[in-house]
Write a protein that holds these residues in place. Structure first.
Motif, PDB file in Angstrom:
ATOM      1  N   UNK A 217      44.688  59.289  56.017  1.00 21.50           N
ATOM      2  CA  UNK A 217      45.908  59.742  56.676  1.00 21.50           C
ATOM      3  C   UNK A 217      46.959  58.641  56.768  1.00 21.50           C
ATOM      4  N   UNK A 218      46.557  57.395  56.557  1.00 16.33           N
ATOM      5  CA  UNK A 218      47.446  56.259  56.797  1.00 16.33           C
ATOM      6  C   UNK A 218      48.727  56.322  55.970  1.00 16.33           C
TER       7      UNK A 218
ATOM      8  N   UNK B 264      54.640  57.338  55.687  1.00 11.28           N
ATOM      9  CA  UNK B 264      55.757  58.056  55.065  1.00 11.28           C
ATOM     10  C   UNK B 264      56.537  58.871  56.095  1.00 11.28           C
ATOM     11  N   UNK B 265      55.817  59.548  56.981  1.00  6.49           N
ATOM     12  CA  UNK B 265      56.519  60.297  58.020  1.00  6.49           C
ATOM     13  C   UNK B 265      57.246  59.360  58.980  1.00  6.49           C
TER      14      UNK B 265
ATOM     15  N   UNK C 267      50.076  64.922  61.824  1.00  3.16           N
ATOM     16  CA  UNK C 267      49.636  63.787  61.004  1.00  3.16           C
ATOM     17  C   UNK C 267      49.746  62.480  61.779  1.00  3.16           C
ATOM     18  N   UNK C 268      50.829  62.301  62.519  1.00  2.00           N
ATOM     19  CA  UNK C 268      51.002  61.074  63.287  1.00  2.00           C
ATOM     20  C   UNK C 268      49.975  60.981  64.414  1.00  2.00           C
ATOM     21  N   UNK C 269      49.800  62.075  65.174  1.00  2.00           N
ATOM     22  CA  UNK C 269      48.853  62.049  66.287  1.00  2.00           C
ATOM     23  C   UNK C 269      47.418  61.966  65.777  1.00  2.00           C
ATOM     24  N   UNK C 270      47.148  62.559  64.613  1.00  2.80           N
ATOM     25  CA  UNK C 270      45.812  62.497  64.023  1.00  2.80           C
ATOM     26  C   UNK C 270      45.434  61.061  63.699  1.00  2.80           C
TER      27      UNK C 270
END
Length: 341
Positions: A163-164, A169-170, A184-187
């Motif tokens: 996920x990194x 990117x986000x 994705x960020x919280x994950x």
């Protein structure tokens, strides 16, 4: 709930909604489900495997309970307990040298057995009561607990690693600002934080396994007749590992029970034979009958030359199939059990 959300965030939002490369998408989905299945399997087994309790041979008979209750002096009570426990495979004592007895369970405690005030019963080889699994971790599910820690750590590390790049990117606006951004960020934050805590806990329990100690024994060393000995049950790294995971390596990574022993008696590295227990000649397999019951117990040797785990060719005598229920212990909900101090 956290695991369910992580599945949705990783599979739906990340793999299906954000990863564009088909090959990468397939690899991530397949690898994720392998880690997820092993993690969920070990977690389930840890939660729903009932802790083993001392078998009926360790419980006092009605007559013995009456005799013990009539005695008021501590020394007289110890004489009664020593008579009851003389044929049981018991070698640990209290710090004062007394027989370990649970007055609420009304049983003589087997070696490494402790009372759990949450479960309200005595647990064989109790490690601790874990709120994360809402269960007591002991002889029957300690292997499952270790695998749960291992697979949950791998699960979190895999999520954080894959996920990194999308998290970066986000964060740098390299991808469109969609609903997937939050997931994705919280994950990534969740996986990274859980990885740190799980790594420390898993490392600690790996150290305990290497020393053949439980969490309780790490804080308070088991006491024998010669005194407290924190390494009393340690047989060396390889044999300590096999005591938890078993002799067959093909089962080590699977959440299936393969631990050695019955949870009531354990080989030790002590040299001096306990004078209160019957001696066992080297090279012989003998059984000792418990008071008032025909179920055999292995006569537990203390010298290295007599230990089952120290000599591959030596084995303990076990109960026959007719006593399988006794080996797994009994649980009586009507009994009241003492608190450990």
């Amino acid at each position: 709930m956290i695991v369910g959300w992580s599945y949705y965030a990783y599979v739906i939002q990340l793999c299906i909604g954000s990863i564009t490369d088909i090959g990468e998408k397939v690899v991530c989905v397949v690898a994720y489900h392998l880690f997820f299945i092993m993690f969920a399997w070990a977690y389930w087994k840890t939660i729903f495997t009932m802790p083993m309790n001392p078998s009926k041979e360790f419980h006092l008979s009605y007559t013995d309970r009456e005799i013990l209750e009539r005695e008021e002096r501590g020394e007289t009570q110890q004489e009664v307990l020593r008579r009851i426990a003389k044929d049981l495979p018991i070698y640990t004592r209290t710090l004062s040298g007394a027989i370990r007895y649970c007055d609420r369970c009304q049983l003589v405690k087997p070696d490494r057995c402790h009372h759990c005030s949450v479960c309200d019963k005595c647990i064989l080889k109790m490690d601790h009561h874990c709120p994360w699994v809402n269960n007591c971790v002991g002889f029957s599910n300690y292997k499952f607990f270790l695998l749960f820690l291992a697979y949950s750590l791998l699960y979190c590390l895999f999520i954080a690693a894959t996920d990194l790049q999308y998290f970066i990117k986000f964060w740098t606006n390299g991808l469109p600002d969609t609903q997937a951004k939050f997931h994705i960020m919280f994950l990534f934050f969740s996986a990274a934080m859980f990885s740190i805590s799980l790594a420390s806990l898993f490392g600690y329990h790996c150290w305990l396994v290497s020393k053949n100690r439980s969490t309780l024994e790490a804080f308070r060393a088991p006491a024998f007749r010669h005194g407290a000995d924190k390494n009393g049950f340690s047989l060396g790294f390889g044999k300590n590992l096999r005591q938890v995971f078993g002799d067959e390596k093909k089962y080590w990574l699977l959440p299936v029970f393969s631990s050695l022993g019955d949870g009531c008696s354990f080989p030790t590295c002590l040299v001096n034979q306990d004078p209160e227990q019957p001696s066992t000649p080297a090279g012989l397999n003998t059984t000792v009958k418990s008071v008032g019951d025909a179920s055999p117990f292995p006569a537990k040797p203390l010298r290295e030359s007599q230990s089952r785990l120290l000599i591959n060719g030596q084995s303990w005598t076990e109960s026959d199939g007719g006593h399988e229920e006794d080996k797994h212990g009994t649980s009586n909900p009507a009994m009241v059990i003492e608190n450990e101090t």
